[in-house]
Design a protein around this motif. Structure first.
Motif, PDB file in Angstrom:
ATOM      1  N   PRO A 156       0.834  -1.208   0.000  1.00  0.00           N
ATOM      2  CA  PRO A 156       0.000   0.000   0.000  1.00  0.00           C
ATOM      3  C   PRO A 156       0.865   1.252   0.000  1.00  0.00           C
ATOM      4  CG  PRO A 156       0.155  -0.865   2.220  1.00  0.00           C
ATOM      5  CD  PRO A 156       0.894  -1.838   1.335  1.00  0.00           C
ATOM      6  N   PRO A 157       0.251   2.420  -0.185  1.00  0.00           N
ATOM      7  CA  PRO A 157       1.027   3.667  -0.164  1.00  0.00           C
ATOM      8  C   PRO A 157       1.565   3.987   1.222  1.00  0.00           C
ATOM      9  CG  PRO A 157      -1.323   4.132  -0.308  1.00  0.00           C
ATOM     10  CD  PRO A 157      -1.168   2.653  -0.483  1.00  0.00           C
ATOM     11  N   VAL A 158       2.627   4.796   1.240  1.00  0.00           N
ATOM     12  CA  VAL A 158       3.215   5.265   2.485  1.00  0.00           C
ATOM     13  C   VAL A 158       2.759   6.712   2.694  1.00  0.00           C
ATOM     14  CG1 VAL A 158       5.347   5.726   3.752  1.00  0.00           C
ATOM     15  CG2 VAL A 158       5.204   3.759   2.206  1.00  0.00           C
ATOM     16  N   ALA A 159       2.129   6.960   3.837  1.00  0.00           N
ATOM     17  CA  ALA A 159       1.585   8.282   4.130  1.00  0.00           C
ATOM     18  C   ALA A 159       2.366   8.939   5.255  1.00  0.00           C
ATOM     19  CB  ALA A 159       0.110   8.183   4.516  1.00  0.00           C
TER      20      ALA A 159
ATOM     21  N   PHE B  75       7.724   9.534   0.808  1.00  0.00           N
ATOM     22  CA  PHE B  75       6.291   9.342   0.998  1.00  0.00           C
ATOM     23  C   PHE B  75       5.556   9.354  -0.339  1.00  0.00           C
ATOM     24  CE2 PHE B  75       7.032  11.640   5.252  1.00  0.00           C
ATOM     25  CZ  PHE B  75       7.239  10.439   5.909  1.00  0.00           C
ATOM     26  N   ASP B  76       4.471   8.594  -0.397  1.00  0.00           N
ATOM     27  CA  ASP B  76       3.577   8.643  -1.556  1.00  0.00           C
ATOM     28  C   ASP B  76       2.570   9.771  -1.414  1.00  0.00           C
ATOM     29  OD1 ASP B  76       4.555   6.253  -2.968  1.00  0.00           O
ATOM     30  OD2 ASP B  76       3.788   5.193  -1.217  1.00  0.00           O
ATOM     31  N   VAL B  77       2.246  10.118  -0.188  1.00  0.00           N
ATOM     32  CA  VAL B  77       1.293  11.187   0.099  1.00  0.00           C
ATOM     33  C   VAL B  77       1.594  11.711   1.496  1.00  0.00           C
ATOM     34  CG1 VAL B  77      -0.447   9.586   1.029  1.00  0.00           C
ATOM     35  CG2 VAL B  77      -1.174  11.807   0.132  1.00  0.00           C
ATOM     36  N   VAL B  78       1.314  12.985   1.721  1.00  0.00           N
ATOM     37  CA  VAL B  78       1.463  13.588   3.039  1.00  0.00           C
ATOM     38  C   VAL B  78       0.104  14.130   3.468  1.00  0.00           C
ATOM     39  CG1 VAL B  78       2.423  15.587   4.280  1.00  0.00           C
ATOM     40  CG2 VAL B  78       3.911  14.149   2.874  1.00  0.00           C
ATOM     41  N   VAL B  79      -0.248  13.894   4.718  1.00  0.00           N
ATOM     42  CA  VAL B  79      -1.449  14.464   5.320  1.00  0.00           C
ATOM     43  C   VAL B  79      -0.971  15.386   6.434  1.00  0.00           C
ATOM     44  CG1 VAL B  79      -3.645  14.006   6.467  1.00  0.00           C
ATOM     45  CG2 VAL B  79      -2.748  12.373   4.792  1.00  0.00           C
ATOM     46  N   THR B  80      -1.350  16.664   6.379  1.00  0.00           N
ATOM     47  CA  THR B  80      -0.767  17.608   7.327  1.00  0.00           C
ATOM     48  C   THR B  80      -1.730  18.696   7.758  1.00  0.00           C
ATOM     49  OG1 THR B  80       1.137  19.068   7.701  1.00  0.00           O
ATOM     50  CG2 THR B  80       0.129  19.144   5.510  1.00  0.00           C
ATOM     51  N   THR B  81      -1.501  19.200   8.961  1.00  0.00           N
ATOM     52  CA  THR B  81      -2.192  20.405   9.439  1.00  0.00           C
ATOM     53  C   THR B  81      -1.182  21.536   9.632  1.00  0.00           C
ATOM     54  OG1 THR B  81      -1.957  19.692  11.759  1.00  0.00           O
ATOM     55  CG2 THR B  81      -4.005  19.083  10.613  1.00  0.00           C
ATOM     56  N   ARG B  82       0.023  21.348   9.149  1.00  0.00           N
ATOM     57  CA  ARG B  82       1.076  22.348   9.308  1.00  0.00           C
ATOM     58  C   ARG B  82       1.388  23.021   7.974  1.00  0.00           C
ATOM     59  NH1 ARG B  82       3.540  21.931  14.462  1.00  0.00           N
ATOM     60  NH2 ARG B  82       4.712  23.747  13.766  1.00  0.00           N
ATOM     61  N   LEU B  83       1.662  24.318   8.025  1.00  0.00           N
ATOM     62  CA  LEU B  83       2.012  25.067   6.827  1.00  0.00           C
ATOM     63  C   LEU B  83       3.229  24.454   6.138  1.00  0.00           C
ATOM     64  CD1 LEU B  83       2.192  28.876   6.305  1.00  0.00           C
ATOM     65  CD2 LEU B  83       4.201  27.507   5.845  1.00  0.00           C
ATOM     66  N   HIS B  84       4.292  24.188   6.890  1.00  0.00           N
ATOM     67  CA  HIS B  84       5.496  23.668   6.264  1.00  0.00           C
ATOM     68  C   HIS B  84       5.363  22.195   5.883  1.00  0.00           C
ATOM     69  CE1 HIS B  84       7.610  27.353   7.864  1.00  0.00           C
ATOM     70  NE2 HIS B  84       7.855  27.357   6.558  1.00  0.00           N
TER      71      HIS B  84
ATOM     72  N   GLY C 117      -8.253   3.697   9.384  1.00  0.00           N
ATOM     73  CA  GLY C 117      -9.027   2.798   8.537  1.00  0.00           C
ATOM     74  C   GLY C 117      -8.526   2.696   7.112  1.00  0.00           C
ATOM     75  N   LYS C 118      -7.467   3.433   6.773  1.00  0.00           N
ATOM     76  CA  LYS C 118      -6.928   3.392   5.414  1.00  0.00           C
ATOM     77  C   LYS C 118      -5.877   2.289   5.290  1.00  0.00           C
ATOM     78  CE  LYS C 118      -8.101   5.907   2.794  1.00  0.00           C
ATOM     79  NZ  LYS C 118      -9.354   5.854   1.967  1.00  0.00           N
ATOM     80  N   ASP C 119      -5.858   1.667   4.135  1.00  0.00           N
ATOM     81  CA  ASP C 119      -4.813   0.667   3.865  1.00  0.00           C
ATOM     82  C   ASP C 119      -3.570   1.413   3.415  1.00  0.00           C
ATOM     83  OD1 ASP C 119      -3.347  -1.591   3.371  1.00  0.00           O
ATOM     84  OD2 ASP C 119      -4.328  -2.048   1.455  1.00  0.00           O
ATOM     85  N   CYS C 120      -2.747   1.794   4.378  1.00  0.00           N
ATOM     86  CA  CYS C 120      -1.527   2.527   4.078  1.00  0.00           C
ATOM     87  C   CYS C 120      -0.548   2.323   5.227  1.00  0.00           C
ATOM     88  CB  CYS C 120      -1.808   4.023   3.894  1.00  0.00           C
ATOM     89  SG  CYS C 120      -2.369   4.879   5.391  1.00  0.00           S
TER      90      CYS C 120
ATOM     91  N   TRP D 268      -9.931  13.512  -1.531  1.00  0.00           N
ATOM     92  CA  TRP D 268      -8.598  14.059  -1.782  1.00  0.00           C
ATOM     93  C   TRP D 268      -7.525  12.976  -1.716  1.00  0.00           C
ATOM     94  CZ3 TRP D 268      -8.488  17.952  -4.578  1.00  0.00           C
ATOM     95  CH2 TRP D 268      -9.381  19.010  -4.427  1.00  0.00           C
ATOM     96  N   TRP D 269      -7.765  11.953  -0.919  1.00  0.00           N
ATOM     97  CA  TRP D 269      -6.837  10.817  -0.871  1.00  0.00           C
ATOM     98  C   TRP D 269      -6.745  10.144  -2.240  1.00  0.00           C
ATOM     99  CZ3 TRP D 269      -3.618   8.543   2.766  1.00  0.00           C
ATOM    100  CH2 TRP D 269      -3.248   7.227   2.557  1.00  0.00           C
ATOM    101  N   GLN D 270      -7.890   9.849  -2.811  1.00  0.00           N
ATOM    102  CA  GLN D 270      -7.909   9.211  -4.121  1.00  0.00           C
ATOM    103  C   GLN D 270      -7.260  10.103  -5.176  1.00  0.00           C
ATOM    104  OE1 GLN D 270     -12.039   8.226  -4.726  1.00  0.00           O
ATOM    105  NE2 GLN D 270     -12.095   6.914  -2.911  1.00  0.00           N
ATOM    106  N   TRP D 271      -7.544  11.405  -5.106  1.00  0.00           N
ATOM    107  CA  TRP D 271      -6.950  12.330  -6.075  1.00  0.00           C
ATOM    108  C   TRP D 271      -5.434  12.418  -5.887  1.00  0.00           C
ATOM    109  CZ3 TRP D 271      -4.267  16.978  -5.500  1.00  0.00           C
ATOM    110  CH2 TRP D 271      -4.011  17.668  -6.698  1.00  0.00           C
ATOM    111  N   ALA D 272      -4.980  12.530  -4.632  1.00  0.00           N
ATOM    112  CA  ALA D 272      -3.548  12.683  -4.367  1.00  0.00           C
ATOM    113  C   ALA D 272      -2.752  11.483  -4.861  1.00  0.00           C
ATOM    114  CB  ALA D 272      -3.308  12.898  -2.876  1.00  0.00           C
ATOM    115  N   LEU D 273      -3.331  10.298  -4.790  1.00  0.00           N
ATOM    116  CA  LEU D 273      -2.631   9.088  -5.213  1.00  0.00           C
ATOM    117  C   LEU D 273      -2.848   8.754  -6.686  1.00  0.00           C
ATOM    118  CD1 LEU D 273      -3.252   6.856  -2.067  1.00  0.00           C
ATOM    119  CD2 LEU D 273      -1.093   7.931  -2.758  1.00  0.00           C
ATOM    120  N   SER D 274      -3.660   9.560  -7.348  1.00  0.00           N
ATOM    121  CA  SER D 274      -3.914   9.345  -8.771  1.00  0.00           C
ATOM    122  C   SER D 274      -2.799   9.974  -9.605  1.00  0.00           C
ATOM    123  CB  SER D 274      -5.258   9.956  -9.169  1.00  0.00           C
ATOM    124  OG  SER D 274      -5.170  11.385  -9.151  1.00  0.00           O
TER     125      SER D 274
END
Length: 297
Positions: free
Chosen positions: A153-156, A219-228, A186-189, A278-284
């Motif tokens: 699976p992807p690495v987040a 990383f394949d995708v980043v999920v963040t609440t930080r500006l940087h 709940g995500k497969d990552c 957005w998860w699906q879009w980011a990994l597309s």
């Protein structure tokens, strides 16, 4: 292919003529107070595949803490099995020893295990052991090494802010973080917590900006609440889902608008449906191309 512990055990069973009628597969992943490691579960998959190829009917006992609702040591009926097989991990301690009393009517076998103390009741209760180490026999390759596994699976990368008291009553950090982490569970990552904070005395943190950028590229995708988290993920061409933890929007939203990044979620709307979109879009391919374009600016 290496002659692993399961293969050796099956050869021994064939030679002895004691072929299991129905087998219960157990390990440390079976104990409520144990633990299910990646190696343990892969070892179970290797053994289960070998048993299936040999035509041996078998079930797996899972910890209810790891797989609620699955067959467990508490719900299983020992009388339904003639063989118990314990795989991977050390043969040590009262939890393993208790199996011998609970399944006293079964032939008890162990494969791919470590023998720490040959005199331990956890060890002596087994009728047969094919160990990976700890006995006079040569060490064997671990069962997890050749186990079947599905697509990776992807690495987040997960970069969350927990502070920012300067926003006062507009802070929604606790609620936003809880929603994000609950959704990610709940995500497969493969989830990897990361922190933009640098430190030279803490091995868990990067010590230089270059180290952090190197981490972002993995990383394949980043999920963040930080500006940087947003800025540096895009700098490395990594798609990012940016969630602004401040009601009404603050610097995360402003930065996403400044660079024209679409995968932005406000503090009041991190629902599973929106995050999934957005998860699906980011990994597309579209998400990866959009991030790559930002990295070239």
């Amino acid at each position: 292919m290496h002659d692993d512990a399961t293969t050796a055990l099956l050869h021994t069973l064939r030679a002895s003529g004691q072929w299991p009628r129905r087998l219960l597969l157990t390990g440390w992943f079976s104990f409520l107070d144990g633990e299910a490691t990646a190696g343990d579960v892969l070892a179970r998959q290797q053994v289960s595949a070998a048993l299936a190829r040999a035509g041996i009917r078998h079930d797996t006992a899972w910890s209810p803490g790891f797989r609620p609702g699955a067959l467990s040591l508490d719900t299983v009926e020992p009388a339904e099995y003639d063989t118990l097989l314990f795989v991977c991990g050390p043969l040590h301690g009262p939890q393993v020893a208790a199996l011998h009393a609970r399944f006293r009517t079964c032939r008890r076998l162990a494969a791919g295990v470590s023998v720490v103390d040959p005199a331990d009741p956890a060890v002596t209760g087994f009728h047969q052991i094919v160990a990976r180490d700890g006995t006079a026999a040569p060490a064997r390759p671990d069962l997890a090494a050749g186990a079947p596994a599905g697509p990776l699976p992807p690495v987040a990368g997960v970069i969350l802010s927990h502070g920012q008291g300067e926003y006062g009553v507009r802070r929604r950090h606790e609620d936003v973080n809880a929603r994000i982490t609950g959704w990610l569970a709940g995500k497969d990552c493969a989830r990897v917590p990361a922190d933009t904070r640098l430190a030279t005395g803490d091995w868990r943190l990067c010590a230089t900006p270059e180290q952090f950028l190197a981490l972002m590229t993995r990383f394949d995708v980043v999920v963040t609440t930080r500006l940087h988290g947003l800025v540096l993920a895009l700098r490395t061409g990594t798609p990012v889902i940016a969630v602004d933890p401040v009601a009404g929007g603050a610097k995360v939203s402003a930065q996403a608008r400044a660079v024209g990044w679409p995968a932005l979620v406000d503090a009041g709307a991190p629902t599973e449906e929106i995050l999934d979109h957005w998860w699906q879009w980011a990994l597309s391919e579209s998400g990866r191309m959009a991030a790559a374009c930002h990295s070239m600016r």
